[in-house]
Design a protein around this motif. Structure first.
Motif, PDB file in Angstrom:
ATOM      1  N   LYS A 651       0.856  -1.187   0.000  1.00 56.38           N
ATOM      2  CA  LYS A 651       0.000   0.000   0.000  1.00 56.38           C
ATOM      3  C   LYS A 651       0.893   1.239   0.000  1.00 56.38           C
ATOM      4  O   LYS A 651       1.725   1.430   0.850  1.00 56.38           O
ATOM      5  N   SER A 652       0.719   2.074  -1.017  1.00 54.66           N
ATOM      6  CA  SER A 652       1.612   3.206  -1.159  1.00 54.66           C
ATOM      7  C   SER A 652       1.280   4.363  -0.255  1.00 54.66           C
ATOM      8  O   SER A 652       2.074   5.265  -0.134  1.00 54.66           O
ATOM      9  N   GLU A 653       0.132   4.399   0.352  1.00 54.27           N
ATOM     10  CA  GLU A 653      -0.242   5.533   1.183  1.00 54.27           C
ATOM     11  C   GLU A 653       0.308   5.401   2.608  1.00 54.27           C
ATOM     12  O   GLU A 653       0.006   6.199   3.467  1.00 54.27           O
ATOM     13  N   TRP A 654       1.086   4.369   2.846  1.00 50.71           N
ATOM     14  CA  TRP A 654       1.695   4.196   4.159  1.00 50.71           C
ATOM     15  C   TRP A 654       2.681   5.328   4.393  1.00 50.71           C
ATOM     16  O   TRP A 654       3.298   5.863   3.471  1.00 50.71           O
ATOM     17  N   LEU A 655       2.873   5.722   5.628  1.00 51.83           N
ATOM     18  CA  LEU A 655       3.681   6.887   5.952  1.00 51.83           C
ATOM     19  C   LEU A 655       5.132   6.734   5.479  1.00 51.83           C
ATOM     20  O   LEU A 655       5.709   7.676   4.942  1.00 51.83           O
ATOM     21  N   MET A 656       5.725   5.568   5.664  1.00 45.05           N
ATOM     22  CA  MET A 656       7.145   5.416   5.382  1.00 45.05           C
ATOM     23  C   MET A 656       7.491   5.652   3.915  1.00 45.05           C
ATOM     24  O   MET A 656       8.354   6.486   3.611  1.00 45.05           O
ATOM     25  N   PRO A 657       6.888   4.973   2.944  1.00 44.66           N
ATOM     26  CA  PRO A 657       7.245   5.261   1.550  1.00 44.66           C
ATOM     27  C   PRO A 657       6.890   6.683   1.132  1.00 44.66           C
ATOM     28  O   PRO A 657       7.575   7.273   0.292  1.00 44.66           O
ATOM     29  N   ALA A 658       5.830   7.245   1.694  1.00 44.27           N
ATOM     30  CA  ALA A 658       5.477   8.619   1.355  1.00 44.27           C
ATOM     31  C   ALA A 658       6.577   9.582   1.797  1.00 44.27           C
ATOM     32  O   ALA A 658       6.981  10.486   1.040  1.00 44.27           O
ATOM     33  N   VAL A 659       7.082   9.379   3.007  1.00 41.89           N
ATOM     34  CA  VAL A 659       8.152  10.251   3.500  1.00 41.89           C
ATOM     35  C   VAL A 659       9.429  10.024   2.704  1.00 41.89           C
ATOM     36  O   VAL A 659      10.157  10.970   2.372  1.00 41.89           O
ATOM     37  N   PHE A 660       9.745   8.749   2.409  1.00 41.87           N
ATOM     38  CA  PHE A 660      10.930   8.462   1.604  1.00 41.87           C
ATOM     39  C   PHE A 660      10.868   9.176   0.257  1.00 41.87           C
ATOM     40  O   PHE A 660      11.845   9.771  -0.203  1.00 41.87           O
ATOM     41  N   SER A 661       9.715   9.090  -0.397  1.00 44.18           N
ATOM     42  CA  SER A 661       9.587   9.699  -1.723  1.00 44.18           C
ATOM     43  C   SER A 661       9.702  11.221  -1.643  1.00 44.18           C
ATOM     44  O   SER A 661      10.357  11.852  -2.494  1.00 44.18           O
TER      45      SER A 661
END
Length: 915
Positions: A651-661
Motif C-alpha cells: 500500500k503506497s499511502e503508508w507513511l514510510m514510503p510517502a516520507v521516503f519519496s
C-alpha cells in the motif's frame, strides 16, 4: 522458697490436660490410618475417658492414669493394675468404625493469663537467676584468686579454679535429666569459663606454665566445650567454645611472627574452624557459620595488620584458600550429602565467604601475578592477574554442574553457583586486560553465554538465568567500547586495522550472533530487537568516526575536508540504512531496524541539503564532488527504500514510503539546483556580470520541469504528498522567475534568445502540462484535489507568466534595437505592448470559444478591458500620433473580431452552456 500445696495441684491439672490432648491426637491418627488403609505405625491408643475421676474403675481396655493417681499409686501400689505405655500397650478392643467416630470430650486447658504469668516466673526465677548466679560465681572466683594470694600459693590458686570448673561441669552432668535443659547448660558454661580463667591465670598471671602448654590447655577446653554442646544440644556452649577458641591466641599473647609461628597460628585457626563448622553443620546451627567467619575475619585481620610480611605471602594464601574451602563445604554438606534443598542462610553464607575470599586472595596474589613479564605485542595484558578469578569461575562452574545433577530440585543453589562462575569470569576480563581488549573480551563472553543459554533445553530456569547474564555482559561491553572511543585517543591510525575498528567490529559481530541466536533458538523478539537496534547504532557510530579519520589520513579535499568527510558519512549511512531496512522488512524480529533506517534515511537527506548549501570552493568540480556524489547516493537509497517499502507493504499511502519519496524528491531538486548554481559560478556563464541572474533563471526553469516530473510520479505511485509537492514547486518556480525578472542585470543578452525566455518557457510549458495531466488523471485524484480547481489556478499562473514575459521581451526588444530611433524607442515599445496585449487577449478568447473554456474567454475579455484602459489612459496622452494610431487601430480591429466571433458562435455557446 518451697512450693505450696496449691502450686502442686495447679501443676497436676496442667499435666492432666496435656495428657488428654496427647491421647486425643493419637486416636485421630489411628482413625486416619484405618480410613486410608495404611498399616498402623503407632500402637492403638486407649479411649479417652469422658470425665476425669480420682479413682477410675478397672476396665477391659486399660486407660492411662492421670498423674494425680500415679502419685497416689506410689502410696498404695496395685500390681494388678499397671498404667499403659506407648512402647508396650496392651491389646486394645476393636476401634470404632470410621463412619461413627467417638466424640472425645475437650480437656479443660489452663487460662492464658496463668500460662503467661508462669512463663515470666520461670524466666525470672530460673534462667535469669542461673546466669546472674554464674556471673557472681565467676566474680567470686576472681576475687578469691586475688584474695588468696596472701594465703595460697599460685599453684593452689590455679588448682582451686580448675577444681571449681570441673565441679560445676560435673554438677551439670549430674543434673542432666533431673532438671531443665537450660540449667544444665548454665552449669556447664560456668565450669568451662572457670577452666579458661584458670589456664589464663596459670600462664599469664603466675607464669606457672608456658604459653604452648596453656595454648594446648585452652584448645582442650574448647574441644570439651564443643563436645558438651553436642551432648547437651546447647547452642550457648558452642558459642562459648567459639569465643574461647578465638580469644585464646589473644589473651595468651601467642607469638605469631615468623614462618614457623605463623604456620602454627594458621593451623590452630584452621582446626578450630573445621571443628566448630562441622559441629554446627551436624546440629544445624546456622548462626554459628556466620559467627565463625566473622571471628576468623576479625582475628586474622588483626594479625595481618600487625604481623603480616611478604615472606609469609603464600602461607597466608594457602591458609585463606583452605579455610574458604572449609566454609564452602560447611554450607554444602546437607545439599550434597543428603540431597536436601538449601535454605537462604546457606546461599547467603556462600556469597559472604566468596565475597571475603576474593578480595583477600586478590590482594595476596596481585604483586606476583602482575610482575610476570608479557611479550611486547601483549602489552595490553596485566601479567597473569586474571588467572585467579578465572580459577574461581571454574571452581563455581564445576560446583554448579554438580548441584544441577546432584540436587536437581534445588534451582537456587545451582543458580547461585552459576552466577558466581559468570561473575568471576566477567571480572577476569578487566583484571587481565586493559583498554579495548576489555570490550572485545566481554562481547565474546556475551556471545558464548548466549550460545549456552539457547542450547540448554532441559532447564528453562538455568537458560533464562544465563541469558540475563549474557545481556548484562553485552551491556558492559557496549558501554566500555563507547567510553574508550570517546576518552582514549588513538596513538596510530590505519584504515580498518586500528583498535577502534577492530573493537567495534567484534562488538557488532557478537551482537549480530546474539540476535540471531535469540530469534532462531528461543524466538525472543524483544531481546533480538534491542540488540539489533543497538548494533545498528554502533555501525553508524563507527562510520562517523572512521570516515573523517580516513579523509584526514589521506589528506583529501584539504580546503573543505570536514564538510566533504561528513557528506561522505551521510552517503554511507544512507546505504547502511537501506540494508537495515531490507533486513527489517524481510525478518519479523528485526522490525526495530525499520524505524532506525527510516530516521537515518530522512535525517541524512535533511542534513545533506543543509550542509551542501554551504560547500562551494574554487577547487570544486562540477558533478564530480562529494556533495553531488553523496546526494546521488542518498537519493538512490531513498528511491530504493520507497520501492522496497511499497512492495513489502502493498500500500503506497503508508507513511514510510510517502516520507521516503518526499525526501528523495526534495534532495534531488536541491542537489541539482546546487550544481546548476555552481556551474554558473565556476564558469561565469554568460558573463561575469550576469552569471548569477542567469543561474537563478536556470534554477527556476529546472524547478518548473521538475515539478511536472514529481507530480507525474506521485500520480503513478499514488503518493498524494508528491503531487502536492509538484504543484507547490511549480508555483515557487513561477514566483522565482517573476522576482528574478525584475533584475536589471541582463547585460548583453539577446532578445528572445536568452535565459529569461528559456526559464519562462519551461515554467509555462510545465504548467500547461500539469493542467492537461490533471484533467486526464481525474479518476486517480482525490476529491479534495479536484475541489480546489487546480487547472484554473494553473491556467491563471500560466497566463500571467506568458503576459509578463511578452511584456518584458517586447520592451527589451525595443530597448536593445533602439527602434525606430534612440529618442522614440520608448513610445514604440509602449504601443507595441498594447498591441501585444490585445493580440494575446484575442488569441485567449479564440481558444476559449473553440475549446468552450469559459475561464479562457473571461481572461481574454479581462485582458482586452485592461488594454482599452491602457490605450485611453496611457497611450492617448503619452504616445506620439503614429504610435497612437497604431495602438488604437490594432485594438479596434481586435475588438471588432471579438464582436464578430460572439455574434457568429454566441448561440452555439449559449446552447452548449444551457445543455
Amino acid at each position: 522458697m518451697m512450693p505450696t500445696q496449691e502450686d502442686w495441684q495447679q501443676l497436676l491439672r496442667r499435666l492432666e490436660a496435656v495428657e488428654h490432648l496427647a491421647m486425643e491426637l493419637l486416636q485421630r491418627v489411628q482413625r486416619l490410618e484405618l480410613q486410608l488403609g495404611v498399616k498402623p505405625t503407632i500402637p492403638p491408643a486407649p479411649a479417652i475417658p469422658t470425665e476425669v475421676k480420682e479413682k477410675p474403675k478397672p476396665a477391659v481396655t486399660p486407660q492411662p492414669k492421670p498423674l494425680r493417681e500415679k502419685v497416689e499409686a506410689k502410696k498404695r501400689p496395685e500390681p494388678e493394675e499397671k498404667a499403659p505405655t506407648l512402647l508396650h500397650p496392651p491389646t486394645p478392643p476393636k476401634p470404632p468404625t470410621p463412619t461413627e467416630p467417638p466424640k472425645p470430650t475437650e480437656p479443660q486447658l489452663p487460662s492464658e493469663r496463668l500460662v503467661t504469668a508462669f512463663e515470666w516466673e520461670m524466666l525470672l526465677g530460673g534462667k535469669l537467676a542461673l546466669w546472674v548466679g554464674a556471673a557472681l560465681v565467676l566474680l567470686a572466683a576472681s576475687f578469691g584468686i586475688a584474695y588468696g594470694w596472701q594465703f595460697i600459693g599460685p599453684v593452689g590458686r590455679v588448682l582451686l579454679g580448675v577444681l571449681a570448673g570441673l565441679t560445676f561441669i560435673g554438677a551439670g552432668e549430674f543434673a542432666k535429666g533431673r532438671t531443665a535443659k537450660w540449667f544444665v547448660e548454665g552449669l556447664a558454661a560456668l565450669g568451662l569459663a572457670l577452666l579458661y580463667l584458670s589456664i589464663w591465670a596459670a600462664a599469664m598471671r603466675y607464669r606457672i606454665v608456658g604459653v604452648p602448654i596453656a595454648f594446648a590447655g585452652m584448645a582442650a577446653v574448647t574441644a570439651v566445650s564443643v563436645a558438651f554442646s553436642v551432648r547437651h544440644d546447647a547452642l550457648s556452649l558452642i558459642l562459648l567454645a567459639t569465643l574461647g577458641g578465638f580469644l585464646t591466641p589473644v589473651i595468651l599473647r601467642a607469638e605469631t611472627v615468623g614462618a614457623a609461628q605463623t604456620m602454627n597460628f594458621f593451623a590452630y585457626i584452621t582446626l578450630l574452624n573445621a571443628g566448630i563448622l562441622a559441629t554446627s553443620a551436624y546440629k544445624r546451627w546456622q548462626v554459628m557459620k556466620f559467627v565463625t567467619i566473622f571471628a576468623t575475619l576479625v582475628l586474622v585481620g588483626g594479625w595481618a595488620i600487625f604481623n603480616y610480611t611478604p615472606e609469609v605471602r603464600w602461607q597466608t594464601f594457602t591458609f585463606v584458600t583452605l579455610n574458604f574451602l572449609i566454609f564452602v563445604a560447611s554450607g554444602l554438606v546437607f545439599p550434597l550429602r543428603f540431597r536436601e534443598k538449601s535454605d537462604p542462610n546457606d546461599l547467603a553464607f556462600l556469597l559472604l565467604a566468596t565475597g571475603i575470599y576474593f578480595p583477600v586472595g586478590t590482594g595476596l596474589v596481585w604483586e606476583p601475578l602482575t610482575s610476570i613479564v608479557m611479550p611486547k605485542h601483549l602489552n595490553f595484558m596485566r601479567g597473569a592477574l586474571g588467572l585467579f578469578p578465572l580459577l574461581l569461575s571454574g571452581f563455581w562452574a564445576v560446583l554448579g554442574e554438580v548441584f544441577r545433577k546432584r540436587v536437581p530440585t534445588d534451582k537456587a543453589l545451582a543458580l547461585t553457583a552459576n552466577g558466581l562462575a559468570i561473575g568471576f569470569l566477567t571480572l577476569t576480563v578487566p583484571m587481565q586486560f586493559q583498554g579495548n581488549p576489555v570490550a572485545m573480551a566481554w562481547a565474546i563472553e556475551a556471545a558464548v553465554l548466549t550460545a549456552i543459554a539457547t542450547r540448554v533445553e532441559r532447564d528453562e530456569v538455568f537458560a533464562n538465568f544465563v541469558k540475563g547474564a549474557a545481556m548484562m555482559v553485552w551491556v558492559l561491553a557496549s558501554v566500555v567500547a563507547l567510553m574508550l572511543d570517546m576518552t582514549k585517543p588513538l596513538t596510530q591510525w590505519r584504515p580498518i586495522l586500528n583498535e577502534r575498528f577492530v573493537t567495534f567490529a567484534v562488538v557488532i559481530a557478537a551482537s549480530a550472533f546474539m540476535a540471531r541466536e535469540f530469534w532462531q533458538k528461543t524466538a525472543d523478539e524483544i531481546s533480538c530487537t534491542v540488540i539489533t537496534f543497538v548494533a545498528s547504532l554502533f555501525v553508524f557510530w563507527l562510520l562517523a568516526r572512521e570516515v573523517p579519520a580516513m579523509f584526514g589520513w589521506a589528506g583529501w579535499f584539504a580546503d573543505y575536508q570536514g564538510e566533504a568527510a561528513w557528506l561522505t558519512v551521510f552517503g554511507v549511512w544512507s546505504l547502511v540504512a537501506l540494508a537495515l531496512l531490507l533486513l527489517g522488512l524481510r525478518a519479523e524480529p528485526l522490525q526495530g531496524l525499520v524505524a532506525t533506517a527510516w530516521l537515518v534515511l530522512v535525517g541524512t537527506a535533511t542534513v545533506a541539503v543543509i550542509l551542501g548549501m554551504s560547500v562551494v570552493t574554487v577547487e570544486w568540480r562540477w558533478l564530480l564532488n562529494p556533495r553531488f556524489i553523496n546526494s546521488v547516493v542518498i537519493f538512490g537509497a531513498l528511491t530504493a527504500a520507497t520501492i522496497v517499502s511499497v512492495r513489502a507493504e502493498g500500500k503506497s499511502e503508508w507513511l514510510m514510503p510517502a516520507v521516503f519519496s518526499l525526501a528523495a524528491a526534495i534532495l534531488g531538486i536541491v542537489a541539482l539546483s546546487e550544481e546548476i548554481y555552481a556551474a554558473f559560478w565556476l564558469w561565469k556563464i554568460p558573463s561575469p556580470e550576469t552569471w548569477e541572474t542567469a543561474a537563478w533563471f536556470s534554477i527556476a526553469g529546472f524547478w518548473g520541469i521538475a515539478s511536472f516530473a514529481v507530480w507525474l510520479i506521485g500520480l503513478r505511485w499514488q503518493f498524494m504528498g508528491l503531487r502536492v509537492m509538484g504543484v507547490g514547486v511549480w508555483f515557487l518556480a513561477a514566483l522565482m522567475a517573476l522576482i528574478v525578472s525584475l533584475s536589471p542585470d541582463i547585460g548583453e543578452w539577446l532578445p528572445i534568445a536568452n535565459f529569461r525566455v528559456l526559464a519562462f518557457a519551461a515554467i509555462i510549458a510545465s504548467g500547461i502540462a500539469l493542467a492537461v495531466a490533471f484533467q486526464r488523471g481525474e479518476g486517480a485524484l482525490t476529491k479534495g484535489e479536484w475541489e480546489i480547481g487546480l487547472p484554473f489556478w494553473l491556467s491563471a499562473g500560466v497566463n500571467i507568466l506568458a503576459l509578463w514575459l511578452l511584456t518584458q521581451e517586447t520592451h527589451f526588444l525595443f530597448r536593445k534595437t533602439q527602434l525606430p530611433s534612440p529618442e522614440t524607442w520608448g513610445y514604440a515599445a509602449q504601443g507595441a505592448i498594447s498591441v501585444v496585449w490585445a493580440i494575446y487577449a484575442a488569441v485567449t478568447m479564440w481558444i476559449g470559444i473553440v475549446k468552450r473554456w469559459a475561464s479562457a474567454r473571461w481572461l481574454g475579455l479581462s485582458l482586452l478591458s485592461i488594454s482599452v484602459l491602457k490605450v485611453f489612459l496611457v497611450d492617448l496622452g503619452f504616445l506620439t500620433l503614429p504610435y497612437r494610431m497604431l495602438s488604437f487601430g490594432v485594438l479596434g480591429l481586435i475588438l471588432l473580431g471579438v464582436a464578430w466571433a460572439y455574434s457568429r458562435f454566441g448561440e452555439q455557446l449559449r446552447r452548449w452552456m444551457v445543455g
